[in-house]
Design an enzyme around this catalytic site. Sequence first.
Site, PDB file in Angstrom:
ATOM      1  N   SER A 149       0.858  -1.172   0.007  1.00  0.00           N
ATOM      2  CA  SER A 149       0.031  -0.095  -0.084  1.00  0.00           C
ATOM      3  C   SER A 149       1.028   1.283  -0.091  1.00  0.00           C
ATOM      4  CB  SER A 149      -0.962  -0.040   1.191  1.00  0.00           C
ATOM      5  OG  SER A 149      -1.296   1.191   1.567  1.00  0.00           O
ATOM      6  N   TYR A 175      -2.113  -0.435  10.823  1.00  0.00           N
ATOM      7  CA  TYR A 175      -2.430  -1.441   9.596  1.00  0.00           C
ATOM      8  C   TYR A 175      -1.315  -0.857   8.796  1.00  0.00           C
ATOM      9  CZ  TYR A 175      -4.043  -1.801   4.616  1.00  0.00           C
ATOM     10  OH  TYR A 175      -3.840  -2.050   3.457  1.00  0.00           O
ATOM     11  N   LYS A 179       1.810  -3.453   6.486  1.00  0.00           N
ATOM     12  CA  LYS A 179       2.257  -3.665   5.385  1.00  0.00           C
ATOM     13  C   LYS A 179       3.845  -3.298   4.957  1.00  0.00           C
ATOM     14  CE  LYS A 179      -1.170  -4.960   4.060  1.00  0.00           C
ATOM     15  NZ  LYS A 179      -1.811  -5.847   2.923  1.00  0.00           N
TER      16      LYS A 179
HETATM   17  N1  LIG Z   1      -8.694  -1.624  -0.630  1.00  0.00           N
HETATM   18  C1  LIG Z   1      -7.765  -0.761  -0.479  1.00  0.00           C
HETATM   19  O1  LIG Z   1      -7.922   0.400  -0.542  1.00  0.00           O
HETATM   20  C2  LIG Z   1      -6.228  -1.147  -0.181  1.00  0.00           C
HETATM   21  C3  LIG Z   1      -5.379  -0.472  -0.513  1.00  0.00           C
HETATM   22  C4  LIG Z   1      -3.896  -0.913  -0.592  1.00  0.00           C
HETATM   23  C5  LIG Z   1      -3.768  -2.199  -0.099  1.00  0.00           C
HETATM   24  N2  LIG Z   1      -4.733  -2.903   0.056  1.00  0.00           N
HETATM   25  C6  LIG Z   1      -4.472  -4.474   0.387  1.00  0.00           C
HETATM   26  O2  LIG Z   1      -5.194  -5.375  -0.744  1.00  0.00           O
HETATM   27  C7  LIG Z   1      -5.482  -6.490  -0.132  1.00  0.00           C
HETATM   28  C8  LIG Z   1      -7.079  -6.744  -0.322  1.00  0.00           C
HETATM   29  O3  LIG Z   1      -7.576  -5.687   0.124  1.00  0.00           O
HETATM   30  P1  LIG Z   1      -9.250  -5.571  -0.140  1.00  0.00           P
HETATM   31  O4  LIG Z   1      -9.734  -4.209  -0.357  1.00  0.00           O
HETATM   32  O5  LIG Z   1      -9.790  -6.859  -0.970  1.00  0.00           O
HETATM   33  O6  LIG Z   1      -9.745  -6.257   1.050  1.00  0.00           O
HETATM   34  P2  LIG Z   1     -11.123  -7.301   1.528  1.00  0.00           P
HETATM   35  O7  LIG Z   1     -11.260  -7.040   3.168  1.00  0.00           O
HETATM   36  O8  LIG Z   1     -12.211  -6.871   0.664  1.00  0.00           O
HETATM   37  O9  LIG Z   1     -10.433  -8.519   1.019  1.00  0.00           O
HETATM   38  C9  LIG Z   1      -9.541  -9.514   2.202  1.00  0.00           C
HETATM   39  C10 LIG Z   1      -9.936 -10.706   2.078  1.00  0.00           C
HETATM   40  O10 LIG Z   1      -8.913 -11.389   2.739  1.00  0.00           O
HETATM   41  C11 LIG Z   1      -9.874 -12.408   3.902  1.00  0.00           C
HETATM   42  N3  LIG Z   1      -8.974 -12.597   5.126  1.00  0.00           N
HETATM   43  C12 LIG Z   1      -8.508 -11.820   6.027  1.00  0.00           C
HETATM   44  N4  LIG Z   1      -7.919 -12.263   6.862  1.00  0.00           N
HETATM   45  C13 LIG Z   1      -7.642 -13.507   6.515  1.00  0.00           C
HETATM   46  C14 LIG Z   1      -7.014 -14.682   7.082  1.00  0.00           C
HETATM   47  N5  LIG Z   1      -6.409 -14.677   8.113  1.00  0.00           N
HETATM   48  N6  LIG Z   1      -7.103 -16.016   6.492  1.00  0.00           N
HETATM   49  C15 LIG Z   1      -7.933 -15.976   5.295  1.00  0.00           C
HETATM   50  N7  LIG Z   1      -8.400 -14.920   4.855  1.00  0.00           N
HETATM   51  C16 LIG Z   1      -8.479 -13.740   5.316  1.00  0.00           C
HETATM   52  C17 LIG Z   1     -10.992 -11.427   4.020  1.00  0.00           C
HETATM   53  O11 LIG Z   1     -12.051 -12.417   4.393  1.00  0.00           O
HETATM   54  C18 LIG Z   1     -11.490 -10.786   2.822  1.00  0.00           C
HETATM   55  O12 LIG Z   1     -12.147 -11.529   2.108  1.00  0.00           O
HETATM   56  C19 LIG Z   1      -5.089  -6.280   1.478  1.00  0.00           C
HETATM   57  O13 LIG Z   1      -4.010  -6.999   1.813  1.00  0.00           O
HETATM   58  C20 LIG Z   1      -5.032  -4.822   1.727  1.00  0.00           C
HETATM   59  O14 LIG Z   1      -4.289  -4.533   2.811  1.00  0.00           O
HETATM   60  C21 LIG Z   1      -6.085  -2.615  -0.200  1.00  0.00           C
END
Ligand SMILES: NC(=O)c1ccc[n+]([C@@H]2O[C@H](COP(=O)([O-])OP(=O)(O)OC[C@H]3O[C@@H](n4cnc5c(N)ncnc54)[C@H](O)[C@@H]3O)[C@@H](O)[C@H]2O)c1
Length: 454
Positions: A149, A175, A179
């Site tokens: 991120s 958070y 990362k």
């Molecule tokens: N959405 C954003 O704005 C954004 C920005 C930068 C980075 N990210 C990163 O991208 C990735 C995906 O983000 P997203 O927006 O799709 O989030 P999200 O919450 O929609 O998806 C994450 C998924 O991971 C699953 N999960 C969490 N912990 C788990 C575990 N211990 N075991 C198995 N499954 C698990 C959750 O059930 C969820 O379905 C994350 O790593 C997040 O940090 C997201």
Amino acid sequence: MSGKIDMADPKSGTIVLVTGAGGYIGSHACLALLEAGYTVVALDNMVNCWKDERLSQPESLIRVQILAGRQLRFYQAELLCKTSLEQIFKEIIQEFGKIDVCMHFAALKAVGESCSKPLQYYKNNISGTINLIETLAKFGCKSLIYSSSATVYGDPATLPIRENDPTGINLTNPYGKTKYMTEEILKDLSNAEPDWGVVSLRYFNPVGAHSSGLIGEDPNGIPNNLVPFVAQVAAGKLPSLKVFGGDYPTKDGTGVRDYIHITDLIDGHVKALEFILKEFKGFKTYNLGTGKGYSVLEVIRAFKAASRREIPYEIVGRRPGDIAASYCDASLAQQELGWVATRDIDDMCRDVWNWQSRNINGFKKETDPNCLLHSPKKLELLLSNLTKLEHQKAGRKLHLETIDAIDEAKLLQDYEALQKLQKVLKENEVRRLEGKQPASGQENVSLPFCCCRQ
Ligand SMILES: NC(=O)c1ccc[n+]([C@@H]2O[C@H](COP(=O)([O-])OP(=O)(O)OC[C@H]3O[C@@H](n4cnc5c(N)ncnc54)[C@H](O)[C@@H]3O)[C@@H](O)[C@H]2O)c1
């Protein structure tokens, strides 16, 4: 050729393991991977994705498979439980023979919650990742694409942000620290064990939804991010928006961010996958953003135009931990991965509105007996049939699912009907993107979901 699948299509011989597959970014990635022909094994513990209790998979992934016309393999898996993770990996290897690359999306991501529950975030995001990489290595996979991120840059000293700018300084929440720390762990691992290939993709602000409007971001409760919040205000689910800070040194005083369309973000993952599959070893980071910053007020204006709805807002004081501006230089990804973002803020707002207005409660729906998704038996049969036919057409044996008592005529009928629907839907999407109406007689064509019949 390796593994149990007899490859008529070379890409289906590449097994991509996707963690956090049911979530916002993971589900869009699964769709793109299936559409590109890869074999997808999807893991999620479902803490942050919705599932109909009668089905065994998150709703997002059910829709992904219908859209792709192909099946993926889903496991409900908890990264924090190493014993069960190893058992699942054993089954994956038995079935597919290998895992080529892992796309690791699973994490907890709510910044505010991470401040009140820091241990939960460190445990889930860091211990979960360590369990995953140890298990991957044990089962022969040392290629990883990691969801990082822009938060790793903290409050940047200079703009645009480049990959070699400092990271880990003045990070304001657990958070963001998870990362940053995970990147450091992956870097150290790649240094210590040179047969690892790790690409860490630093997302700026992913927004938007798939152009079908069938999958998108479905936040739990009040959205944390600006665009989903604005979408719910436009939809009348929330009364108004608070804009935190109107006195930043930016073009109009409000915070500036680099928003990136989910489809562009996922294209970046597919490029990173192609890169890593060319035997990449080591550790690389890439910014994924458009390189252009939009202020909060510009986003509100773009969303108002896309939705043709009023977005009441009020400018209030700054929020602790927020920064004035963040946008990236994405030229390294262009040079080395051959990737560039092509969609702008109007495209992002149009697609978010398309998703939000068709799915007012996200993936959760009222029961509709005519909707394919509300008939789990019918749906599971269709998915099984699709898989069987797909394998038959490619001249390979079926190992994904054992299907009994297939009615061949029904199978072909379902498959061909779905293919026809998908063709018309794709044509309609192209016309819509060109600002044209659907072709005459095709206005009401939709996949058999209740959310599409609005
Ligand atoms: N959405 C954003 O704005 C954004 C920005 C930068 C980075 N990210 C990163 O991208 C990735 C995906 O983000 P997203 O927006 O799709 O989030 P999200 O919450 O929609 O998806 C994450 C998924 O991971 C699953 N999960 C969490 N912990 C788990 C575990 N211990 N075991 C198995 N499954 C698990 C959750 O059930 C969820 O379905 C994350 O790593 C997040 O940090 C997201």
